[in-house]
Design a protein around this motif. Structure first.
Motif, mmCIF file in Angstrom:
data_model
loop_
_atom_site.group_PDB
_atom_site.id
_atom_site.type_symbol
_atom_site.label_atom_id
_atom_site.label_comp_id
_atom_site.label_asym_id
_atom_site.label_seq_id
_atom_site.Cartn_x
_atom_site.Cartn_y
_atom_site.Cartn_z
ATOM 1 N N GLN A 146 81.291 129.361 37.034
ATOM 2 C CA GLN A 146 80.950 130.262 38.137
ATOM 3 C C GLN A 146 82.147 131.134 38.504
ATOM 4 O O GLN A 146 81.986 132.318 38.813
ATOM 5 C CB GLN A 146 80.471 129.472 39.363
ATOM 6 C CG GLN A 146 80.059 130.355 40.528
ATOM 7 C CD GLN A 146 78.899 131.282 40.179
ATOM 8 O OE1 GLN A 146 77.878 130.837 39.665
ATOM 9 N NE2 GLN A 146 79.048 132.566 40.453
ATOM 10 N N LYS A 162 77.043 128.072 32.628
ATOM 11 C CA LYS A 162 76.943 127.513 33.988
ATOM 12 C C LYS A 162 75.558 126.902 34.199
ATOM 13 O O LYS A 162 75.427 125.770 34.679
ATOM 14 C CB LYS A 162 77.196 128.607 35.024
ATOM 15 C CG LYS A 162 77.004 128.143 36.461
ATOM 16 C CD LYS A 162 76.989 129.300 37.437
ATOM 17 C CE LYS A 162 75.619 129.927 37.400
ATOM 18 N NZ LYS A 162 75.319 130.826 38.490
ATOM 19 N N SER A 221 80.345 123.500 35.581
ATOM 20 C CA SER A 221 79.513 124.578 36.097
ATOM 21 C C SER A 221 80.293 125.409 37.119
ATOM 22 O O SER A 221 80.231 126.639 37.119
ATOM 23 C CB SER A 221 78.246 124.009 36.730
ATOM 24 O OG SER A 221 77.472 125.032 37.287
#
Length: 135
Positions: free
Chosen positions: A85, A104, A81
């Motif tokens: 980002q 994400k 994730s």
């Protein structure tokens, strides 16, 4: 001509079927009901991604192993994730950033799921240990 082709196909089918040793075929092996296996306990029991597949005969040690497996999976998804980002930040969320943003959120969801599963296994482990000490 068509009969000749059908006959050759039937012969080939019979050879293939004959080559299988039906004694080795096994129904209902682990993961056969659609559950994703994320690891195994030290005792060899499968650890499923979702609780509905959790073995009812887990020991405290099995629950500890499952808790650790889910914690590892949660961290992996959390790390992925974070990687997504970075892509979102670089692109401003446009183009490839839109897909990265979706991924994400999916990794966040999976990380939270595995964290919840780890907590459930911790609770189950503690209950098993309490049962042992009461005996």
């Amino acid at each position: 001509m068509l009969d000749h082709i059908k006959q050759k196909q039937e012969e080939q089918r019979r050879r293939i079927l004959k080559s299988f040793n039906t004694n080795q075929l096994e129904k209902g092996g682990e993961g056969s009901r659609g559950g994703k296996i994320i690891g195994h306990t030290k005792s060899g029991k499968p650890i499923y991604e979702n609780s509905q597949h959790t073995s009812k005969d887990f020991t405290a040690e099995d629950h500890s192993d499952a808790m650790s497996a889910h914690q590892r999976a949660a961290k992996e998804h959390s790390d992925k994730s974070s990687e997504k980002q970075k892509i979102v930040d670089k692109t401003g969320g446009y183009g490839a950033g839109m897909l990265a943003n979706h991924e994400k959120h999916e990794h966040n969801r999976r990380s939270q799921h595995h964290s919840s599963m780890a907590a459930l296994h911790q609770t189950a482990m503690n209950q098993k240990l309490d049962e042992k000490t009461k005996k």
